[in-house]
Design an enzyme around this catalytic site. Structure first.
Site, mmCIF file in Angstrom:
data_model
loop_
_atom_site.group_PDB
_atom_site.id
_atom_site.type_symbol
_atom_site.label_atom_id
_atom_site.label_comp_id
_atom_site.label_asym_id
_atom_site.label_seq_id
_atom_site.Cartn_x
_atom_site.Cartn_y
_atom_site.Cartn_z
ATOM 1 N N TYR A 33 0.844 -1.196 0.000
ATOM 2 C CA TYR A 33 0.000 0.000 0.000
ATOM 3 C C TYR A 33 0.881 1.248 0.000
ATOM 4 O O TYR A 33 0.616 2.212 -0.707
ATOM 5 C CB TYR A 33 -0.907 0.006 1.239
ATOM 6 C CG TYR A 33 -1.958 1.092 1.183
ATOM 7 C CD1 TYR A 33 -3.215 0.832 0.647
ATOM 8 C CD2 TYR A 33 -1.682 2.384 1.643
ATOM 9 C CE1 TYR A 33 -4.174 1.826 0.573
ATOM 10 C CE2 TYR A 33 -2.631 3.376 1.572
ATOM 11 C CZ TYR A 33 -3.880 3.109 1.036
ATOM 12 O OH TYR A 33 -4.818 4.094 0.961
ATOM 13 N N PHE A 43 -8.379 19.777 -24.717
ATOM 14 C CA PHE A 43 -8.827 18.394 -24.846
ATOM 15 C C PHE A 43 -10.143 18.291 -24.069
ATOM 16 O O PHE A 43 -10.363 19.057 -23.138
ATOM 17 C CB PHE A 43 -7.772 17.401 -24.324
ATOM 18 C CG PHE A 43 -8.225 15.986 -24.521
ATOM 19 C CD1 PHE A 43 -8.340 15.460 -25.793
ATOM 20 C CD2 PHE A 43 -8.611 15.205 -23.447
ATOM 21 C CE1 PHE A 43 -8.827 14.171 -25.997
ATOM 22 C CE2 PHE A 43 -9.088 13.918 -23.647
ATOM 23 C CZ PHE A 43 -9.197 13.397 -24.923
ATOM 24 N N THR A 44 -11.007 17.357 -24.449
ATOM 25 C CA THR A 44 -12.366 17.296 -23.874
ATOM 26 C C THR A 44 -12.362 17.255 -22.344
ATOM 27 O O THR A 44 -13.055 18.045 -21.688
ATOM 28 C CB THR A 44 -13.113 16.045 -24.395
ATOM 29 O OG1 THR A 44 -12.269 14.906 -24.204
ATOM 30 C CG2 THR A 44 -13.462 16.175 -25.863
ATOM 31 N N ASP A 59 0.813 19.045 -21.059
ATOM 32 C CA ASP A 59 0.070 17.786 -21.146
ATOM 33 C C ASP A 59 0.902 16.859 -22.018
ATOM 34 O O ASP A 59 1.006 17.048 -23.235
ATOM 35 C CB ASP A 59 -1.326 18.021 -21.748
ATOM 36 C CG ASP A 59 -2.140 16.731 -21.858
ATOM 37 O OD1 ASP A 59 -1.543 15.631 -21.840
ATOM 38 O OD2 ASP A 59 -3.381 16.816 -21.977
ATOM 39 N N LYS A 104 -2.063 6.331 -22.669
ATOM 40 C CA LYS A 104 -1.597 6.625 -24.018
ATOM 41 C C LYS A 104 -0.087 6.457 -24.125
ATOM 42 O O LYS A 104 0.418 5.968 -25.122
ATOM 43 C CB LYS A 104 -1.969 8.060 -24.397
ATOM 44 C CG LYS A 104 -3.458 8.292 -24.412
ATOM 45 C CD LYS A 104 -3.801 9.715 -24.694
ATOM 46 C CE LYS A 104 -4.075 9.961 -26.144
ATOM 47 N NZ LYS A 104 -5.369 9.445 -26.600
ATOM 48 N N ARG A 112 -14.809 13.246 -33.612
ATOM 49 C CA ARG A 112 -14.128 14.360 -32.955
ATOM 50 C C ARG A 112 -14.631 15.637 -33.631
ATOM 51 O O ARG A 112 -13.993 16.225 -34.470
ATOM 52 C CB ARG A 112 -12.602 14.252 -33.078
ATOM 53 C CG ARG A 112 -11.998 13.041 -32.402
ATOM 54 C CD ARG A 112 -11.752 13.159 -30.909
ATOM 55 N NE ARG A 112 -12.896 13.117 -30.049
ATOM 56 C CZ ARG A 112 -12.824 12.909 -28.726
ATOM 57 N NH1 ARG A 112 -11.671 12.702 -28.140
ATOM 58 N NH2 ARG A 112 -13.904 12.921 -27.996
ATOM 59 N N PHE A 135 -20.541 12.984 -25.534
ATOM 60 C CA PHE A 135 -20.131 12.071 -26.601
ATOM 61 C C PHE A 135 -19.908 10.648 -26.110
ATOM 62 O O PHE A 135 -19.996 9.705 -26.871
ATOM 63 C CB PHE A 135 -18.862 12.582 -27.297
ATOM 64 C CG PHE A 135 -17.669 12.711 -26.387
ATOM 65 C CD1 PHE A 135 -17.455 13.878 -25.688
ATOM 66 C CD2 PHE A 135 -16.780 11.668 -26.230
ATOM 67 C CE1 PHE A 135 -16.364 14.008 -24.831
ATOM 68 C CE2 PHE A 135 -15.680 11.773 -25.394
ATOM 69 C CZ PHE A 135 -15.480 12.957 -24.685
#
Ligand code: F0G
Length: 485
Positions: free
Chosen positions: A83, A135-136, A226, A269, A392, A458
């Site tokens: 942990y 970005f969304t 990002d 990603k 998109r 979306f």
């Protein structure tokens, strides 16, 4: 080390060559077109709501779907379950320091969780965040904390057809004007997104990032990078920015991260199936955010990830510096983009990272933007191919205070290339079916919402066709392809 670009074919043709072999496989199924029509209707014409049993090639995203390497799988077997104080976390921290040059690491369960923590820490109602493009999930978190965004791409960056190698660049004059107009106190952060996702995976140059960073330092505003698609951006810098032609991707990555106060990423990603992190060298930044990790994510040495995912991330991050790994997806994308262009199909150029982006407004000029051309193209392409892409465009946008759609700057169908997952014959199948659809594009109509969630619609929203165009398209497919799937 040879990479995907280095083999010349006798024929002169430019073919992307895999620098890996496939050792673990997953069986795929191509459902017949009648089943696909039923499936897309059941899914409310939203490809997010399809089941992978109904999909031949899943090109929805690269998020959590990149192929793992043998080294990653091996490392996952040697994880240290704990942990607190796990050695696996230590290895991840070492990898982040080596690859991104940042010492302090806050682990999170995925990219948007990093955005949650950053926005809660730095935003107050009325704050404005300048960025190259949103970005969304970033936009949703900024708005959830009462903030606004200003998108400061250079002029022409949204043109579909372009030879601008760095469409993700920020316009420095616009940035200075915005800070002066809004006042430094209202600009808590400046955000740059590597391989700018929503405009077609388009990179920024290192020269541009340096200029943004210089201005950020001048005004003492923290610069946030990002880094979810940073490997691809670094690869494009090497390919397209003459100053870095002879630099290694590893060196470019370090130089990019050195410009930012905060580097965050979705490891889904970058390198593994799950996870992410916020990284910095500033103790004040680390201290400001660290108490939110145990509150929202988990203890500071796992952040909601399993130790196996942490091990996979550590190895995957180092692999990102290998040009033959990070270049695989961009070279397949470039191949498909050039093939589609040869058929006269409108696609975002230059080819970017993440996926091949088809311009739905150019493809379906008969579908008005308020009938969601990118959504219609995604549904139509699934119907005639079994390939699942992602809308998109305006479906991925929001409504304004009067309930009207905020029309998206671009309407794109994204066909993602998760790293080292698809083969060249599969890529040629995509080319062939897209070519056919383009010849019958007049058959495709629009969509309208029948169920619309208030946030990030979306993902879960459901639509219907505005006419019987899906049936007519299926009939045309059968006429041309006979019994073939
Ligand atoms: N930032 C960028 C640039 C992204 O592309 C993503 C995710 C996120 C943040 C959020 O990360 O999903 O781990 O919470 N992009 C995925 C995509 C979902 O399909 O483009 P997450």
């Amino acid at each position: 080390m040879s990479d995907t670009q280095s083999v010349r074919f006798f024929s002169g043709e430019s073919i992307p060559l895999e620098m890996h072999k496939v050792r673990v496989v997953q069986k795929l199924y191509l459902p017949p077109v009648e089943e696909r029509l039923e499936a897309i209707r059941r899914a409310g014409f939203n490809t997010f709501l399809l089941n992978t049993r109904e999909v031949y090639l899943d090109m929805l995203t690269d998020s959590g779907t990149n192929a793992m390497s043998d080294a990653q799988m091996g490392a996952m077997m040697q994880a240290d379950d704990a942990y607190a104080g796990s050695q696996s976390f230590e290895r991840m921290q070492q990898a982040i320091e080596e690859v991104f040059g940042k010492r302090f690491v806050l682990p999170v369960h995925q990219g948007r969780a990093a955005e949650n923590i950053i926005c809660r820490t730095y935003l107050k109602p009325g704050s404005i965040i300048p960025m190259n493009y949103h970005f969304t999930t970033t936009l949703a978190h900024i708005q959830a904390n009462g903030g606004r965004i200003a998108e400061l791409l250079t002029d022409g960056a949204l043109n579909i057809k372009s030879s601008n190698p760095f469409k993700g660049n920020m316009d420095i004059a616009k940035l200075r004007a915005l800070i002066e107009a809004e006042g430094v106190a209202n600009v808590p952060l400046i955000r740059m997104e590597a391989s700018t996702n929503l405009i077609g995976g388009q990179p920024f140059s290192l020269a541009n990032l340096r200029e943004v960073s210089k201005l950020a330092r001048e005004y003492r505003i923290p610069l946030v990078l990002d880094a979810s698609l940073i490997g691809e951006n670094a690869y494009f810098i090497k390919q397209r920015e003459p100053e870095f032609r002879n630099s290694s991707v590893a060196d470019i990555l370090l130089q990019m991260c050195a410009e930012a106060d905060i580097v965050y990423f979705s490891s889904r990603k970058v390198s593994s199936s799950r996870g992410g992190a916020i990284c910095t060298n500033r103790t004040d930044v680390f201290d400001a955010m660290k108490s939110l990790v145990p509150l929202y994510e988990g203890f500071l040495t796992y952040g909601g990830m399993s130790v196996r995912e942490i091990e996979a991330m550590a190895v995957g991050l180092r692999e990102t510096t290998d040009e033959s790994v990070i270049g695989q997806s961009p070279s397949f994308i470039a191949y498909l983009v050039s093939r589609l262009e040869a058929h006269g199909i409108p696609v975002v150029t230059p080819a970017g990272g993440l996926g091949c982006h088809v311009d739905a407004m150019g493809f379906l000029p008969q579908v008005p933007q308020k009938e969601y051309p990118a959504g219609a193209l995604a549904a139509a392409f699934y119907l005639i191919s079994g390939v699942r892409g992602m809308e998109r465009g305006t479906v991925s946008s929001i409504r304004d205070e009067n309930g009207n759609d905020v029309l998206s700057d671009v309407e794109l169908l994204r066909l993602a290339f998760p790293r080292r997952v698809f083969t060249l014959s599969q890529t040629k199948y995509i080319e062939d079916r897209m070519h056919w659809l383009h010849t019958r594009r007049d058959l495709v109509g629009g969509l309208r919402f029948v169920e619309e969630p208030p946030v990030l619609r979306f993902f879960m929203g459901r639509m219907e066709a505005t006419s019987d165009w899906p049936e007519r398209l299926m009939k045309a497919f059968r006429e041309d392809f006979g019994d073939s799937l």
